[in-house]
Scaffold this active site. Structure first.
Site, short mmCIF file in Angstrom:
data_model
loop_
_atom_site.label_atom_id
_atom_site.label_comp_id
_atom_site.label_asym_id
_atom_site.label_seq_id
_atom_site.Cartn_x
_atom_site.Cartn_y
_atom_site.Cartn_z
N VAL A 65 -20.53 -12.44 -88.51
CA VAL A 65 -19.79 -12.94 -87.35
C VAL A 65 -20.80 -13.32 -86.26
O VAL A 65 -21.72 -12.54 -85.95
CB VAL A 65 -18.81 -11.87 -86.80
N ASP A 84 -5.55 -3.12 -94.03
CA ASP A 84 -6.92 -2.73 -93.71
C ASP A 84 -7.05 -2.39 -92.23
O ASP A 84 -8.00 -2.82 -91.56
CB ASP A 84 -7.89 -3.85 -94.10
#
Length: 582
Positions: free
Chosen positions: A349, A460
């Site tokens: 990221v 998740d």
């Protein structure tokens, strides 16, 4: 004979083979009744490797069985709050029959011959080569009376033609043309086949077959569907590869009329239907040729535009900005190490700044990541349709060549785990801020489960997927593993257990079963981590070996729950709120 479970005692009744014909000690094979969404009968080796399985119970019978299994016997299927079992008894009192499981894993039924005094073999399972589990690999169909033994259904081809030519067909079949959720996709009907194993599936107990088809088309990962109950409504959806499919002869099964509807792209659908569509198109063209020419021109231009940008046609109805690779590369300083702000199962990221001054977070799919194009598409299609102040906002995406990137709003306060795992940083999270994060996360989860048009299971939920904006508002992120459910009666199971251990509910971690309750379990773990500033996984205590969850339970039972609270927030704590979280 009876095989199954007594829920009150927790005991299972099953049939185990002998070690050998002369050694009655337990052998390698077991015949049992399994409940994976729907009941099935299975023979397994060494407790796990499947040798044979029946079809799921369809409300009338277990499909895929030889006729000999139901001659002169009455079948019983019980599934209630106390018992779950399969049994049968003979229809005539003078018939004496026994069931055995041989040392080599063959289930056999014998009937006593009154004249000879010997046991006559009536049938055995596996009956033929196609009864052996997964004989033709993924997506292959076994055909016992044909040569070669395996075939690929319409729209599929052998994964390795060279291996198939050598009659090694265990590699199975792959699609000729990948699914892409484009308009025009449909289904081909496979008649008289044994339904695939319940590996990665969803069950909707009260859905009609027509609704089942619509439900499958909504999900790009849906591979096939079928009716789950011959007596009424019921819908089974399969995801991923189809395992253990075989042809069933009509005279092999009494009253067997099961069909499997296999999803195909428009280009692979039946040629007859394609021809019909072409004839209709020609007829329409002769009447409104001018409009058709204009429409075709626009269509060609649009398809070329999509192809040039690498955009899957399933996304052409999503109002989502597309960024070219050069723009994103410049914004992230060419994905420099200095701009890297995180790393997860998806890839890296990066922080980026567009020429307009807008700050963004760019998730770049790595070819080495545990997730892939399916998870990427899943996240794009889901988050683009979900809007809530406690869900991370998707600004756009970049799909160019092999590049796959998601562009999100930038979260200057990083993620929740950035503060939880570090003692110095955790002290900056006073109790009010922590409780606001709890409430905001709960609101986002409630939206996913109940208030959005799509009922979404995140799968998740964890501290690293709770992002914090400039005002410390929590935003749930990372929807690559999420699943969409619809209706009140739903169950889902997958063999592919993906997520984060320590946050997984036990039924998901061990059996692959997930639902809204799975997310609630993960939310509970997250609550304990927020109040204690400790991770569930890796938690250590000098007095015991429990996880954080076990430690919290011990303290709660002893009336010492407040000892769980992080010392850095004790001064600002609101005891009633903290106890409510625990």
């Amino acid at each position: 004979m009876k095989v199954g479970w007594n829920f009150r005692t927790g005991l299972e009744r099953h049939l185990t083979s002998w070690r050998s014909a002369h050694d009655p000690s337990p052998g390698d094979y077991t015949f049992r009744y399994k409940i994976d969404g729907l009941p099935q009968l299975e023979i397994s080796s060494n407790g796990s490797a499947k040798v044979f399985r029946s079809e799921p119970w369809n409300g009338v019978m277990f499909g895929g069985r030889p006729r000999g299994l139901i001659i002169d016997v009455e079948n019983f299927f019980v599934y209630n709050g106390t018992d779950a079992y399969y049994a049968f008894q003979t229809l005539k009192e003078d018939i004496i029959t026994i069931i055995t499981l041989s040392p080599d894993g063959v289930l056999q039924r014998f009937v006593l011959n009154d004249e000879s005094g010997k046991w006559d073999l009536i049938y055995s399972v596996p009956t033929d080569t196609c009864d052996i589990y997964g004989q033709c690999g993924a997506n292959g169909v076994c055909q016992v009376s044909q040569s070669p033994r395996c075939r690929c259904p319409q729209g599929f081809m052998p994964k390795s033609q060279a291996e198939w030519d050598r009659l090694n067909m265990a590699g199975g079949c792959i699609r000729k043309v990948p699914l892409n959720c484009s308009r025009g996709e449909g289904f081909t009907k496979l008649s008289q086949v044994k339904l695939p194993d319940l590996v990665d599936f969803q069950l909707f107990k009260h859905m009609s077959l027509k609704e089942c088809k619509v439900e499958c088309l909504k999900n790009c990962s849906c591979m096939a569907y079928a009716n789950s109950n011959n007596r009424g409504p019921g819908c089974l959806l399969w995801f991923g590869n189809l395992i253990d499919v075989r042809d069933i002869k009509e005279n092999d099964i009494v009253g067997y009329d099961q069909y499997l509807f296999l999803r195909l792209p428009a280009s692979e659908l039946d040629s007859f239907h394609s021809l019909s569509k072409k004839l209709v198109a020609i007829t329409v063209a002769s009447a409104i040729s001018g409009l058709l020419i204009v429409g075709t021109a626009f269509s060609i231009i649009w398809q070329r535009r999509m192809k040039s940008r690498g955009l899957p046609s399933g996304m052409d109805d999503i109002d989502l900005p597309l960024y070219d690779f050069t723009t994103v590369s410049v914004a992230t300083n060419h994905f420099s190490q200095a701009n890297k702000i995180g790393e997860g199962g998806f890839g890296l990221v990066y922080k980026g700044t567009f020429s307009t001054g807008q700050e963004v977070a760019v998730k770049r799919l790595s070819k080495y990541s545990g997730q892939g194009p399916d998870e990427f598409m899943n996240e794009v299609l889901l988050i683009a349709r979900l809007q809530h102040r406690n869900l991370v906002g998707l600004i756009g995406c970049c799909i160019e060549g092999e590049e796959r990137m998601l562009i999100y709003e930038y979260m200057p306060n990083k993620s929740l785990d950035y503060f939880i795992i570090d003692h110095d940083r955790s002290s900056s999270l006073a109790w009010k801020r922590r409780f606001d994060i709890v409430l905001g996360t709960a609101r986002g989860l409630l939206y996913l489960h109940q208030d959005s048009k799509l009922q979404v299971i995140h799968r998740d939920l964890k501290t690293s997927n709770i992002l914090l904006d400039a005002e410390w508002n929590p935003k749930i992120s990372d929807f690559g593993l999420a699943r969409v459910f619809q209706g009140d009666d739903m169950e889902a199971k997958t063999r592919r257990i993906i997520g984060t251990y320590g946050y997984m509910s036990p039924e998901y971690a061990f059996d692959g079963k997930f639902s809204m309750k799975s997310d609630v379990f993960s939310f509970g773990v997250l609550l304990l981590e927020i109040v204690s500033s400790k991770r569930n996984r890796g938690f250590q205590h000098p007095d015991h070996h429990h996880t954080l969850l076990g430690h919290a339970w011990l303290l709660w039972r002893e009336g010492r729950a407040m000892e769980l609270i992080d010392e850095s927030v004790c001064a600002s704590i609101v005891e009633s709120q903290a106890k409510r979280c625990i």
